[in-house]
Design an enzyme around this catalytic site. Sequence first.
Site, short mmCIF file in Angstrom:
data_model
loop_
_atom_site.label_atom_id
_atom_site.label_comp_id
_atom_site.label_asym_id
_atom_site.label_seq_id
_atom_site.Cartn_x
_atom_site.Cartn_y
_atom_site.Cartn_z
N GLU A 191 -18.49 1.22 88.70
CA GLU A 191 -18.62 2.66 88.61
C GLU A 191 -17.72 3.37 89.63
O GLU A 191 -17.14 4.42 89.35
CB GLU A 191 -20.08 3.07 88.81
N SER A 262 -23.00 -15.03 78.56
CA SER A 262 -23.48 -16.03 77.63
C SER A 262 -23.20 -15.68 76.19
O SER A 262 -22.79 -14.56 75.87
CB SER A 262 -24.98 -16.28 77.77
#
Length: 800
Positions: A191, A262
Amino acid sequence: MKYTKKIIIGLLLISSLVIATAATWFYSRVDSALPLLNTTRTVYGLSDTAIIERDELGIATIKAQNRIDIAIATGFVHAQERFFQMDLLRRNSAGELSSLFGEQAVNYDKSIRRHRFRDKARAIVAQLPLAQAELLKAYTRGVNQGLKFLRGVPFEYLLLQQEPVNWSEEDSMLAIFSMYIDLQYHDGKRERTLGLMKAVLSGDVYAFLNPKGSLWDAAIDGSQYQASPMPSSPWPAASAKVANNTSTMAQNRYQVSEFPGSNNWAVSGKLTQTGSAIVANDMHLGIRVPNTWYRASFEYPIDTKTIKVTGATLPGTPTMVVGSNGNIAWGFTNSYGDYSDIIQLELSNDGKRYKTPNGYKAFSYEKEIIAVKDQQAVEIDVQETIWGPVIGEDHQGNLLAYRWVAHDKEAVNLTGVELELAQTVTQAFDVAARSGIPAQNMMVGDKAGNIGWTIMGPLPKKVGEVGDTPSNWANGDNAWQGYLSPEEYPRVINPSHNRLWTANSRVVGGDMLTKIGNGGYALGARSKQIRDNLMALESVNEQALLDIGLDDRGLFLSRWQQFLLDEVLTEQAIANKPLFIEAKEILTKETTLAATTDSVAYRLVRNFRLNVRDSVFSQLNDTLTNLDDSFNFRSIRHQIETPLWQLVSQQPTNFLMRPEASWQALFEKALTQTIADMLISPDEEKQSLAQATWGQLNTTKIQHPLSRAVPILGYWLDMPSSALSGDTYMPKVQGKSFGASERMVVSPGFEEHGIFHMPTSQAGHPWSPYYGKGHQDWEQGKPSAFLPGKTRYTLTLNNY
């Protein structure tokens, strides 16, 4: 002379005796830390006898008369096998590694202490529901008795000259906080990076570098977002002050773009012979010795039923993380939603207060004392606001505070244990929406054939201009207003095509995406490849789904290969350049690019792209880093592929940050650098281009944490190095010490046909009879059983 000779011989004999005595002592101490396998012990707190059966691979089947006794036995075996690993998890999130490793860990501990996770863990333990509190107490009791019943301390403490500290209930919360640190940003780097870009770049340039979507999008709801158009105005030139700096990207030119995350995918019972769903899951993490997970099966009665749940546990916690209970199977991928925000603070004139919706407030300060091995303790003051700790300043000197899910009581709980009893996808969804873990994409399938996706973990409810970049929360327009209720959670169940998939990229769009946010999604290349593989399947079984996870085709790089052949290696470019001619021949021969160990073409294309990327954005990176050292190109490296391809394919003349005189010169320089690096072997010897295979570069280095500090230990502790196929932008994610920390393919109710891979093995002790067993199956992708095998060792735990 004879007298001197006798003295020398005597000294040698004494030295030999001392060395032999020390070696014997050390051997006996290490040997005494082996876990109990075939014996009986009496353990406090058990209501009845508990049995721990292990098969040849050390996979534990834990049998008891109730779930509390299962927790005690699980804690016992975790401590016996993995206590040092558990210790690292709790110290990692508590900011207490310096007490083990000394001064080298102090700066890391300082960065973590501002989150004050130990205090938060204590507060969470104090407010856990009664059933979860009892489960945690039981697990903690089991851990400390498992540690006590070792005949010696785990060998790592001998080498560190330390004593292990007993486990506490809050430590299990800290183990989960460590997963927050691993799976989400603890420092707001992404950010802050986007905030700097937005502040100093024009709006069209910022939008171009931060696209909403790309052609790689493969959301399960079919939603699409377009890439941003090429900026029409000239791009800003790098300032003279930094134009000649060496890019920080180029210093790590071929480092694998590790992205903790994943893959998972599922097919409904309409596509299987049994009518039960099949769920596949492989969680990508850094891989070291021992592995993150510990395989186990729990068996215990409830009323007239016997619960049997099998999968992977996290040492340090009492629950089954992923697995199957005969009725449902579930797995996770990191969701990369937006679970943190940076607040720009508005200070009073004296700088001692900050503005809030209720007026100016004084900062609060908490003293943190960091114990340092062999040195004096270090004290730091954590500066805090109503929203969270102060984490630094932006490029204009404005203080920044950090709002993060991990700071709230909703962050951690043990609700996930209820998945052991869930029988349907819908019931699993209810558990997911009440669970406290780092928010994950949950993939679940049930025995009736249903499949579903949702988020498991807390989702903040945001209002106002709260999103990708820092904002001011002083007037109350921007805020978090609690968390979503279970009824508000995004979910998809039983899509018409009977398939679901996720791979860390954007999963859904529209209102569901708004609820989740964008915390730095992966490019959708893996998702797209998995989706297309699923759609191509006609006959579906466990092996077919495993094959998807082992797919090492480099489809993401196919256009880069063609670009090299068509645009870079032109007749004019290769004239009188033998290495360019050879490169073109290599690329022409391999029509389907794949990250196989023997592929030279894959390595050539992959590394060419990285060199082009680093060159194209080098001056932008240096300029922004010079403005604010919190700028982190790595945090946006995946989204940058879309604007990068637009730049190299369109080659605009208004891009003033290009470091070379022409685009062609840039490409040829990148290719020259790529080839030059490939002509040097890993042993720093010269070699031919044809010898520079992908496997040569992608050779595993899976180590124990201590062998990095004392390399000689690697001979006993580390896994053998192996050249492996796979890479980042494909289903088979594989790097030197990064990849699938487990692979699971299982159909609930038909677990005997399931498949489970895990690297490094169950064992944490190098002299364990199953140390390293199963690792080769993981390397080779050989189907190995999901369920534990024939019992080889039986440990009986009796109650008082």
